[in-house]
Design an enzyme around this catalytic site. Structure first.
Site, mmCIF file in Angstrom:
data_model
loop_
_atom_site.group_PDB
_atom_site.id
_atom_site.type_symbol
_atom_site.label_atom_id
_atom_site.label_comp_id
_atom_site.label_asym_id
_atom_site.label_seq_id
_atom_site.Cartn_x
_atom_site.Cartn_y
_atom_site.Cartn_z
ATOM 1 C CG ASN A 1 -4.526 3.548 8.748
ATOM 2 O OD1 ASN A 1 -4.739 2.694 7.838
ATOM 3 N ND2 ASN A 1 -4.343 4.855 8.272
ATOM 4 C CD GLU B 1 -4.194 7.870 10.143
ATOM 5 O OE1 GLU B 1 -3.989 9.013 10.476
ATOM 6 O OE2 GLU B 1 -3.740 6.794 10.338
ATOM 7 C CE1 TYR C 1 0.980 2.924 13.346
ATOM 8 C CE2 TYR C 1 -1.111 4.049 12.608
ATOM 9 C CZ TYR C 1 0.262 3.578 12.356
ATOM 10 O OH TYR C 1 0.429 3.792 11.275
ATOM 11 N NE ARG D 1 -2.414 3.317 2.555
ATOM 12 C CZ ARG D 1 -1.914 4.039 3.685
ATOM 13 N NH1 ARG D 1 -1.066 3.747 4.449
ATOM 14 N NH2 ARG D 1 -2.882 4.762 4.252
ATOM 15 C CG HIS E 1 -1.000 9.520 3.009
ATOM 16 N ND1 HIS E 1 -1.344 7.839 3.588
ATOM 17 C CD2 HIS E 1 -0.478 9.784 4.414
ATOM 18 C CE1 HIS E 1 -0.767 7.619 4.624
ATOM 19 N NE2 HIS E 1 -0.442 8.744 5.400
ATOM 20 C CD GLU F 1 -1.109 4.227 7.967
ATOM 21 O OE1 GLU F 1 -0.546 4.487 9.141
ATOM 22 O OE2 GLU F 1 -1.130 4.913 6.913
#
Length: 476
Positions: free
Chosen positions: A309, A167, A311, A77, A122, A377
């Protein structure tokens, strides 16, 4: 710990983005992006770092493909730099060198059986379009559509997986609310809602362009990619905390996913909170814009899969927030914090909370009707010059992938793919080159930007080869 493997067609990959790895910021006729302009102002970025050269991927297509082959990934990606293709942001200025670069990358991936997953935007908006108002201007809906149309036409014979926005909540809130990312608009009460409204319309328009003009012949899929932290209620037995945690998720994720995956409109709790607070603030109407019936119909269903995504996780409680100044953050009426026992990383609010991923996957399954899900991600930043022996990162991947495996195997979540962030150390926005997220180390002091595989690259390659975490032979 849970042992098992993913389905045969599960797609393993790694991710990157144009501004973070390409460099070549003004090479061969590329126009400036808002990040080029922002990073060139001294003091804006830690150590005055910038993405002028970054990992020099612009000149290292063959090397990057070699790294991807060695990992054994099924997909890669990456994102397209809008100003590299249209230097002025408009299709009357097509830069053939930029187009050639992406053609070489895409052809190289396809030749090695690596599926390109391509993000159209992005964060690196052409500065020329920021000059006419950026994402606060309705003009960008058609301009983005024109860019996307060109990309489908030019690359769509080989690219079958498209992401419109990476995002979008970050663009709207961090760029236009907090104003710490370019374009540095500090208008926390209104601009984020206005920008999100335009982003949703732009996304829908691009989806319909693909649907109407390209899907029949190209047969690809298209989605957008929100960022999501799991929200754990502080006291799971307290209804107010449960409500607060759900509200937090609705404001961050539902803001974009609810219109697309549910009914073409914002989550009820968002409409209620922002509307109610706007009334208490003596405003003539809600700060949250309203979609017409036609717009709701147009936006609903404009994603083929659910990409996101992730984290970390947050602990959420209800909070009574003040009415002034107007703020998207206050509108949520929540307090978020982290548990000090969670392992920290190079990014202050990214703590490793692997069990949060399983809960998050289950929440998406329940909330949006078990769509096909892709984790686009996921990774951890470590602050050090050299981290070739990155056991902490191996542990992060081992535990996060194991929780994803549980969600797939035990909970019936329709998980289709997992992508590690990132292929290599890169430019991490405001943090510069301090946090290292890569499976490959990049020596930024060397003009050739050599790449060295870390132990985590070897570990991840093993997971890909095994298609998960099979029970060790001796335990069978």
């Amino acid at each position: 710990y849970f042992y098992g493997t993913f389905p045969e067609d599960f797609t393993w990959g790694v991710s990157s983005s144009a501004y973070q790895v390409e460099g070549g910021w003004d090479a061969d006729g590329k126009g400036p992006s808002i990040w080029d302009v922002f990073t060139h102002v001294p003091g804006n970025i830690k150590n005055n770092d910038n993405g002028d050269v970054a990992c020099d991927s612009y000149n290292k297509v063959e090397e990057d493909i070699y790294l991807l082959r060695a990992l054994g990934v099924k997909n890669y990606r990456f994102s397209l730099s809008w100003p590299r293709i249209f230097p002025t942001g408009r299709n009357n200025s097509i830069n053939s060198h930029g187009v050639d670069y992406y053609n070489r990358l895409i052809d190289g991936l396809v030749a090695n059986n690596i599926t390109p997953i391509v993000t159209l935007h992005h964060w690196d908006l052409p500065q020329a379009l920021q000059d006419i108002g950026g994402w606060e201007s309705n003009a960008l809906i058609d301009l983005f559509d024109s860019f996307a149309d060109f990309c489908f036409q030019t690359f769509g014979d080989r690219v079958k997986f498209w992401i419109t926005f990476n995002e979008p909540q970050v663009i709207a809130w961090v760029g236009y609310g907090l104003g710490i990312f370019p374009p540095n608009v500090k208008d926390p009460g209104s601009a984020p809602y206005k920008v999100a409204h335009i982003l949703l319309k732009a996304h829908a328009k691009v989806y319909h362009t693909y649907d109407d003009k390209y899907r029949a012949s190209q047969g690809g899929i298209i989605a957008l990619c929100p960022n999501i932290d799991w929200a754990e209620p502080k006291t799971p037995s307290d209804a107010r905390d449960i409500e607060a945690a759900d509200r937090y998720l609705q404001f961050v994720v539902g803001w974009f996913a609810h219109p697309i995956f549910k009914n073409g409109d914002y989550p009820e709790v968002m409409k209620w909170k922002v509307g109610n607070r706007s009334e208490l603030q003596d405003l003539p109407s809600s700060r949250l814009p309203v979609f017409t019936a036609e717009e709701r119909e147009y936006i609903r269903g404009t994603a083929d899969v659910f990409c996101f995504n992730t984290y970390s996780s947050k602990i959420v409680t209800h909070s009574t927030t003040r009415l002034k100044p107007f703020s998207y953050e206050y509108d949520q009426e929540v307090l978020t914090k982290v548990d000090s026992s969670w392992p920290s990383s190079a990014v202050s609010d990214h703590r490793a909370v692997a069990w949060g991923l399983r809960r998050l996957l289950n929440w998406i399954k329940e909330e949006y009707g078990n769509p096909p899900i892709y984790i686009i991600e996921n990774g951890v930043g470590i602050k050090t010059k050299s981290d070739v022996d990155d056991n902490a990162r191996i542990f992060y991947y081992k535990t996060y992938i194991d929780e994803a495996l549980k969600a797939y195997k035990l909970d019936g979540v329709n998980l289709k793919g997992y992508n590690a962030w990132s292929l290599m150390d890169d430019f991490e926005w405001l943090e510069g080159y301090d946090p290292r997220f890569g499976l490959h180390q990049v020596d930024f002091d060397n003009p050739n930007r050599p790449r060295t595989p870390k132990r985590s690259a070897v570990y991840y390659a093993e997971i890909i080869r095994s298609n998960g975490i099979p029970l060790p032979k001796e335990d069978e």
